[in-house]
Design a protein around this motif. Structure first.
Motif, PDB file in Angstrom:
ATOM      1  N   LEU A 117       0.820  -1.320   0.025  1.00 20.18           N
ATOM      2  CA  LEU A 117       0.089   0.108  -0.178  1.00 20.18           C
ATOM      3  C   LEU A 117       0.811   1.154  -0.005  1.00 20.18           C
ATOM      4  O   LEU A 117       0.318   2.315  -0.309  1.00 20.18           O
ATOM      5  CB  LEU A 117      -0.998   0.081   1.096  1.00 20.18           C
ATOM      6  CG  LEU A 117      -1.989  -0.916   1.179  1.00 20.18           C
ATOM      7  CD1 LEU A 117      -2.879  -1.041   2.547  1.00 20.18           C
ATOM      8  CD2 LEU A 117      -3.028  -1.022   0.117  1.00 20.18           C
ATOM      9  N   ILE A 155      -2.370  -2.021  -7.230  1.00 20.25           N
ATOM     10  CA  ILE A 155      -2.137  -0.561  -7.334  1.00 20.25           C
ATOM     11  C   ILE A 155      -1.865  -0.101  -8.409  1.00 20.25           C
ATOM     12  O   ILE A 155      -2.530   1.030  -8.966  1.00 20.25           O
ATOM     13  CB  ILE A 155      -1.041  -0.060  -6.088  1.00 20.25           C
ATOM     14  CG1 ILE A 155      -1.521  -0.743  -4.797  1.00 20.25           C
ATOM     15  CG2 ILE A 155      -1.083   1.425  -6.181  1.00 20.25           C
ATOM     16  CD1 ILE A 155      -2.567  -0.477  -4.114  1.00 20.25           C
ATOM     17  N   GLU A 206      -6.622   6.111  -2.665  1.00 24.18           N
ATOM     18  CA  GLU A 206      -6.293   6.290  -1.258  1.00 24.18           C
ATOM     19  C   GLU A 206      -7.589   6.080  -0.383  1.00 24.18           C
ATOM     20  O   GLU A 206      -7.490   5.294   0.509  1.00 24.18           O
ATOM     21  CB  GLU A 206      -5.586   7.541  -0.897  1.00 24.18           C
ATOM     22  CG  GLU A 206      -5.354   7.848   0.543  1.00 24.18           C
ATOM     23  CD  GLU A 206      -4.328   9.096   0.794  1.00 24.18           C
ATOM     24  OE1 GLU A 206      -3.902   9.083   2.033  1.00 24.18           O
ATOM     25  OE2 GLU A 206      -4.293   9.961  -0.162  1.00 24.18           O
ATOM     26  N   ALA A 258      -8.768   2.421  -0.380  1.00 27.24           N
ATOM     27  CA  ALA A 258      -7.604   1.631   0.318  1.00 27.24           C
ATOM     28  C   ALA A 258      -8.020   1.497   1.760  1.00 27.24           C
ATOM     29  O   ALA A 258      -7.926   0.966   2.424  1.00 27.24           O
ATOM     30  CB  ALA A 258      -6.298   1.699   0.142  1.00 27.24           C
ATOM     31  N   THR A 259      -8.467   2.892   2.460  1.00 30.33           N
ATOM     32  CA  THR A 259      -8.666   2.947   3.666  1.00 30.33           C
ATOM     33  C   THR A 259     -10.158   2.839   4.122  1.00 30.33           C
ATOM     34  O   THR A 259     -10.414   2.635   5.157  1.00 30.33           O
ATOM     35  CB  THR A 259      -8.179   4.607   4.045  1.00 30.33           C
ATOM     36  OG1 THR A 259      -8.914   5.567   3.164  1.00 30.33           O
ATOM     37  CG2 THR A 259      -6.764   4.670   3.596  1.00 30.33           C
ATOM     38  N   PHE A 271      -3.425  -4.845   6.683  1.00 26.25           N
ATOM     39  CA  PHE A 271      -4.334  -3.856   5.997  1.00 26.25           C
ATOM     40  C   PHE A 271      -4.965  -2.638   6.541  1.00 26.25           C
ATOM     41  O   PHE A 271      -5.210  -2.009   6.362  1.00 26.25           O
ATOM     42  CB  PHE A 271      -5.197  -4.747   5.169  1.00 26.25           C
ATOM     43  CG  PHE A 271      -4.649  -5.600   3.952  1.00 26.25           C
ATOM     44  CD1 PHE A 271      -4.327  -5.100   3.082  1.00 26.25           C
ATOM     45  CD2 PHE A 271      -4.498  -6.938   4.235  1.00 26.25           C
ATOM     46  CE1 PHE A 271      -4.059  -5.757   1.917  1.00 26.25           C
ATOM     47  CE2 PHE A 271      -3.735  -7.784   3.235  1.00 26.25           C
ATOM     48  CZ  PHE A 271      -3.674  -7.007   1.986  1.00 26.25           C
ATOM     49  N   ALA A 307      -3.674   1.069   6.664  1.00 27.30           N
ATOM     50  CA  ALA A 307      -3.458   1.443   5.298  1.00 27.30           C
ATOM     51  C   ALA A 307      -2.965   2.991   5.247  1.00 27.30           C
ATOM     52  O   ALA A 307      -1.966   3.464   4.568  1.00 27.30           O
ATOM     53  CB  ALA A 307      -4.689   1.406   4.563  1.00 27.30           C
TER      54      ALA A 307
END
Length: 615
Positions: free
Chosen positions: A71, A99, A113, A116-117, A284, A287
């Motif tokens: 990440l 990614i 972003e 991913a979060t 994860f 992140a």
């Protein structure tokens, strides 16, 4: 209809649709490729004229593997984009391939972003049962990644993108430059035993981490003149290797260093070495922190990158980030949150629950302790989602739910049925989904009584406060009587290590099963009002604890609590407990807790479990 006859019909549908999908999968058009010998390596490269037509000098951004550690590449891309560093091609492996695919397809970096979060990807992984090919199924996550992308096929990406995998049959490196994302992405992250090996014609493709973890050489083979590599390699925190798992992981790491490190050093003009040694490939949940590491490391390397570009007469890009059209991220994140993604493949997911009652007729905010296994399966195809669940160990209860997603962009149609030995209940609703709440309207039958039904759920965040709640309202057909069950919870973060969590439940009917939040010795079935407050201590001693590189322990916390309940009589209890999450490969969370309480009314003590095992 007899419930066993119903199961037989559903299984027949599964078999028919599965056969159709296997036929379709085996009748995809053949992909043309070429073989290139590069030193001791042989590359099988899918033909894509876009790589040949790029003007020189060509700048390649290379993103390596590393699981959750990868990440960091989001932060790296963000820093490079802000500095207008040209990106003529992207080459990735494993997490770097994921990614790179999102970025190469045209998703703006700030929205990558956010995905991913905030996106709850773990719901899309399921046990690969009864297959022995891998621990987890990945077909749903592969199609979800394609659903996110503005451009669905690699050969059409705004930035030419290549993904590296490794063929187990011939021992060659396979470079993907074309095809649908859903049919391609897994080849680059398929780790045998964990995720399924990807079959593509005569090729058996897996993650190439052992032979080329950061694919700088692949970029050179594709014609890159300048290569900027981003790595996400860790060092193991062990002084000895006295068990088989540590020994195996250490062996893989040594092979990676022997094979991959020299490739990265030889073929890269600039290496962004992200410092992720203290993090796990399963982290994860961290992140935000990992993205910031990548951003800072890339920022530090910008002077060197710009000097290298200048020496090779390469100009900076002109506002490249402004060409990306923002996605409707609210809708996408809502689709992830509420499991509303429309996916192409036919998906069958086995279900197994233990520790909490996951009945579709009960509220979700607070779930009752239920130490009998619940099992069933879920079928997904396009907008249709069918769930069948056995809710008791003696098979006396069977629940079915049929959901038609996205009748409109914000509406689903949901039908539920519960077949008991003595009665049947049913429910039919239209459910509206918004960012922070849902609203359902419909009809239901409970205990042979018909009602109009209104249901609401909300989840709000304001600074350091989170509000959650769920209400179910039954209104008589004549609108002269109502029954209500309402549950609410707040979470106040009062410092970096202390939080307060008050909870309440109110129920004025026995037609709706009330969740039990009272932890004393007398949680009566007909309690009208319950209240509880937890003071939670969550100092982060460690990022995580890992066992056998499969199970990770995170979110370790301790709490003290005080509970209250009232109906005909009142009672109170107080106690102390601990909790943690066990994550399978970082993507399948299992909640585990234990507490001890003292009931003031009975003057008795109790030890209880707080377990939620979902697969």
């Amino acid at each position: 209809m007899n419930k066993f006859r119903l199961i037989s019909i559903l299984l027949l549908i599964i078999l028919t649709l599965s056969t159709f999908n296997i036929y379709a999968a085996n009748n995809n058009p053949q992909i043309k490729y070429k073989k290139i010998k590069a030193g001791q390596d042989t590359y099988v490269i899918e033909k894509n004229p876009r790589f040949n037509n790029l003007k020189h000098p060509r700048v390649a951004i290379v993103l390596g593997g590393g699981g959750a550690r990868g990440l960091v590449h989001i932060g790296v891309l963000k820093a490079l984009e802000e500095a207008n560093i040209p990106m003529d091609m992207i080459v990735g492996t494993s997490m770097g391939a994921i990614i790179g695919t999102m970025y190469g397809s045209g998703i703006p970096i700030d929205q990558i972003e956010e995905i991913a979060t905030k996106a709850t990807f773990f719901n899309m992984f399921s046990l690969n049962f009864p297959s022995t090919q891998s621990l987890l199924k990945t077909v749903e996550i592969n199609h979800a990644l394609e659903r996110l992308a503005p451009t669905k096929r690699l050969e059409n990406f705004p930035i030419p993108t290549a993904l590296l995998s490794f063929d187990l049959n011939k021992g060659v490196k396979y470079v993907h430059t074309s095809g649908r994302i859903a049919n391609t992405i897994q080849s680059s992250y398929a780790v045998p035993f964990y995720f399924p090996v990807q079959q593509k014609g005569k090729f058996s493709l897996v993650d190439p981490g052992v032979v080329e973890l950061t694919p700088a050489k692949t970029a050179k083979v594709l014609g890159a003149d300048l290569i900027i590599s981003s790595t996400a390699i860790d060092e193991l925190p062990y002084d000895n290797y006295n068990n088989s798992v540590r020994s195996l992981i250490r062996t893989i790491q040594l092979l990676q260093k022997k094979n991959s490190a020299p490739i990265t050093k030889k073929y890269s003009d600039v290496i962004i070495r992200n410092k992720v040694g203290e993090y796990s490939f399963m982290d994860f949940q961290l992140a935000n922190r990992l993205i910031q590491i990548g951003y800072k490391q890339a920022k530090q390397q910008l002077p060197k990158i710009k000097e290298t570009l200048k020496e090779n007469h390469v100009s900076l890009a002109k506002n490249s980030s402004n060409n990306r059209k923002p996605l409707n991220m609210t809708q996408i994140l809502n689709d992830f949150k509420y499991n509303r993604l429309i996916l192409d493949p036919f998906i069958v997911k086995p279900l197994f629950y233990f520790g909490k009652d996951n009945s579709v007729f009960k509220q979700n905010l607070f779930k009752d302790e239920f130490m009998d296994p619940q099992y069933g399966f879920e079928i997904k195809k396009g907008k249709l989602d069918v769930l069948l669940l056995n809710t008791k160990d003696r098979r006396s209860d069977l629940e079915a739910q049929v959901r038609i997603k996205k009748i409109t962009p914000s509406l689903d149609l949901i039908a539920k049925s519960r077949m008991k030995t003595d009665q049947n209940d049913w429910e039919l609703t239209l459910k509206h989904y918004a960012k922070n709440y849902t609203l359902s309207l419909g009809r239901t039958n409970r205990n042979q009584q018909n009602f109009n039904l209104i249901k609401n759920e909300y989840d709000l965040n304001r600074n350091n406060i989170n509000f959650k709640g769920e209400s179910t309202l039954l209104i008589s057909p004549e609108f002269d009587d109502y029954k209500v069950l309402t549950s609410h919870q707040q979470l106040f973060k009062i410092s970096s290590i202390w939080s307060l969590k008050p909870k309440i439940v109110f129920n004025n009917t026995n037609l709706l099963s009330s969740p039990t939040i009272y932890r004393g010795t007398e949680p009566a079935d007909t309690v009208e009002f319950q209240a509880a407050i937890d003071a939670i201590y969550t100092h982060n001693f460690l990022h995580s604890i890992e066992f056998m590189q499969i199970i990770q322990i995170t979110d370790i916390g301790f709490y003290i609590f005080s509970d209250y309940q009232s109906s005909d009589t009142e009672s109170t209890a107080f106690g102390i407990g601990s909790k943690m999450n066990l994550n399978l490969l970082g993507v399948k969370p299992i909640h585990l807790g234990v507490y001890t309480s003292r009931d003031r009314k009975t003057d008795e003590s109790k030890v209880g479990w707080d377990l939620n095992f979902v697969f």
